[in-house]
Design an enzyme around this catalytic site. Structure first.
Site, PDB file in Angstrom:
ATOM      1  N   ASP A  42      -3.583 -13.305 -12.915  1.00  0.00           N
ATOM      2  CA  ASP A  42      -4.411 -12.224 -12.379  1.00  0.00           C
ATOM      3  C   ASP A  42      -4.269 -11.019 -13.285  1.00  0.00           C
ATOM      4  OD1 ASP A  42      -2.427 -10.211 -10.776  1.00  0.00           O
ATOM      5  OD2 ASP A  42      -1.785 -12.265 -10.391  1.00  0.00           O
ATOM      6  N   ASP A 131      -6.034  -7.819  -1.500  1.00  0.00           N
ATOM      7  CA  ASP A 131      -4.675  -7.534  -1.954  1.00  0.00           C
ATOM      8  C   ASP A 131      -4.021  -6.565  -0.970  1.00  0.00           C
ATOM      9  OD1 ASP A 131      -2.379  -6.712  -3.257  1.00  0.00           O
ATOM     10  OD2 ASP A 131      -3.371  -6.079  -5.093  1.00  0.00           O
ATOM     11  N   GLU A 133      -0.446  -5.066   0.097  1.00  0.00           N
ATOM     12  CA  GLU A 133       0.948  -4.910  -0.280  1.00  0.00           C
ATOM     13  C   GLU A 133       1.418  -3.490  -0.007  1.00  0.00           C
ATOM     14  OE1 GLU A 133       1.455  -4.575  -4.754  1.00  0.00           O
ATOM     15  OE2 GLU A 133      -0.433  -5.697  -4.648  1.00  0.00           O
TER      16      GLU A 133
END
Length: 250
Positions: A42, A131, A133
């Site tokens: 990524d 994503d 996090e």
């Protein structure tokens, strides 16, 4: 994942690395022993210019590429990377770095879908990834949201993305963030592929309720031909034919 701003996760990782023994450091960056997996990466603009033909020739078969963050940021190298990866034969997908404290999930899902995160059944386009996090900005580890608030935000994002594209988004997260910030929420794993981040030689404990991992980011210090400097390395939990099946929703 790489993105704008300083990542709390990367700062924590750097601190732990400084305290670890040399042997432990070798384990943390080793390629994990895994059967029937497919190698990937990524990337974002932090990798600079990428030679995607060299990347593909080195054996990399898929890439998640940063598209968007929050409600107004689009990665400046996304358009170039996304097209070049496709042309080189790399199965690609877009990812969105979530900012749950600045807008609703639906606003950010729509922003992603309108700025590179759409989907087509062309054998080389994966459903986009959310994503999730630790918050690298002000506002607390869980973005100031309660576990109920985080669940509602994520569900809003997932529902909107599916409405826009017809696909279930991939969810990138760590086990610690997911369990703490969603309160061990299990519902998404019935449909949404898990992309788990754990920089180690083993994948370890998965987020609550996840029966298996689909993608695993096992290091942020990988090396790949065609990319200058370190890059996140990943595994798909299956062979290339199964990855194409995910891409085509078959």
């Amino acid at each position: 994942m790489t993105r704008t701003g300083t990542s709390v996760r990367r700062l924590l990782a750097a601190t732990l690395a400084a305290l670890a023994t040399a042997a432990a450091g070798l384990v943390a960056t080793a390629t994990p022993a895994a059967a029937a997996t497919t190698p990937g990466i990524d990337v974002s603009h932090w990798q600079g210019a990428i030679n995607w033909t060299s990347v593909r020739n080195s054996g990399i078969q898929f890439a998640y590429i940063k598209a968007t963050e929050g409600t107004s940021y689009k990665d400046p190298r996304f358009n170039t990377n996304y097209v070049a990866a496709y042309n080189a034969g790399v199965i690609r997908g877009a990812y969105h770095f979530a900012r749950p404290n600045i807008s609703s999930g639906s606003v950010q899902a729509n922003y992603l879908a309108s700025n590179g995160g759409a989907w087509s059944a062309d054998s080389r386009t994966l459903p986009a990834a959310l994503d999730l996090e630790a918050n690298p900005y002000a506002g607390g580890y869980c973005y100031g949201l309660s576990t109920t608030g985080m669940r509602n935000w994520v569900q809003d994002f997932l529902n909107t993305y599916r409405s826009r594209t017809g696909r279930y988004a991939v969810i990138y997260t760590t086990t610690s963030f997911w369990n703490q910030c969603t309160g061990n929420w299990t519902a998404p794993w019935a449909n949404h592929p898990l992309w788990v981040a754990r920089w180690s030689s083993t994948v370890g404990t998965l987020p609550a309720g996840a029966p298996f991992w689909s993608f695993w980011q096992y290091t942020d210090r990988g090396t790949v031909a065609g990319i200058s400097g370190g890059v996140d390395r990943n595994h798909w939990n299956g062979d290339r034919s199964r990855l194409i099946a995910l891409a085509n929703n078959t």
